[in-house]
Write a protein that holds these residues in place. Sequence first.
Motif, PDB file in Angstrom:
ATOM      1  N   ARG A  97       0.839  -1.198   0.000  1.00 54.27           N
ATOM      2  CA  ARG A  97       0.000   0.000   0.000  1.00 54.27           C
ATOM      3  C   ARG A  97       0.877   1.252   0.000  1.00 54.27           C
ATOM      4  O   ARG A  97       2.023   1.232   0.459  1.00 54.27           O
ATOM      5  CB  ARG A  97      -0.929   0.004   1.216  1.00 54.27           C
ATOM      6  N   ASP A  98       0.317   2.331  -0.537  1.00 50.88           N
ATOM      7  CA  ASP A  98       1.079   3.580  -0.536  1.00 50.88           C
ATOM      8  C   ASP A  98       0.976   4.252   0.828  1.00 50.88           C
ATOM      9  O   ASP A  98       0.377   3.717   1.775  1.00 50.88           O
ATOM     10  CB  ASP A  98       0.591   4.497  -1.658  1.00 50.88           C
ATOM     11  N   GLU A  99       1.563   5.484   0.939  1.00 50.04           N
ATOM     12  CA  GLU A  99       1.599   6.182   2.227  1.00 50.04           C
ATOM     13  C   GLU A  99       0.227   6.572   2.746  1.00 50.04           C
ATOM     14  O   GLU A  99       0.037   6.835   3.938  1.00 50.04           O
ATOM     15  CB  GLU A  99       2.480   7.432   2.107  1.00 50.04           C
ATOM     16  N   MET A 104      -1.534  -0.595  -3.979  1.00 47.67           N
ATOM     17  CA  MET A 104      -0.722  -0.187  -5.110  1.00 47.67           C
ATOM     18  C   MET A 104      -1.268  -0.807  -6.401  1.00 47.67           C
ATOM     19  O   MET A 104      -1.766  -1.933  -6.393  1.00 47.67           O
ATOM     20  CB  MET A 104       0.726  -0.628  -4.904  1.00 47.67           C
TER      21      MET A 104
END
Length: 238
Positions: A97-99, A104
């Motif tokens: 997962r992104d921030e 993703m």
Amino acid sequence: MRALSVLVPFALIATALPAYAGTIAIEGRGEVRAAPDMATINSGVTTQGATAREALDANTAAMSELIAALKEAGIEARDIQTSGFSVNPNYVYSDARDELGYTMPPKINGYQVSNSVTVVVRDLEELGSILDRSVTVGANTVNGVSFSVADPSELLNEARRIAFTDAREKAELYAGVADATLGDLEQISERQDFNAPQPYPMYARAEMAGSAPVPVEAGEMSFAITVNVTWDLNNSAE
């Protein structure tokens, strides 16, 4: 007296002909079975590559070899037809997962090219060896085999004769039970019922190369006609 002389001829006509009693509609069915004399194969090649170009070049080489092998086996050019072609990316999915916590997007990890041909085999004795040869030279996708009769017209005509005879016999039976007779034929309609052997599934495997010809049983096919026939129905003359 003049009125009586006019009515007498009509009275004579009425007693000479059976009274009309309506119509009778009957369904008849005829079926003829026969062995198929030709088969259709759908086969092809699926290749992978790091790039679309790499996958396509590999596929083109393999398909060229497959088509050449089919022609060497006696398949005419008119009986080989391209039936499918596709280029698709291979995606790799991740749980990363992104921030912000969103999943993703998938990444492209190479390409897949698929090319298939439909092949008509007119000599069923060669079907097994043609399937074997196709796999040997690189066909790794064989979607199945279907059987047919090149010219079923005579078989269908025989089924029509049987179907009409069946309908007429039933109609005569009902008319007799009802103390009536069949009159003029008013209407005929038909429906074709086609029942072929189920497609023979095959899945190409590398270990099949160099093996004995693939055993294939053609079985029989059914050619059936259903007719709906309507007759006038007359009361039996007394």
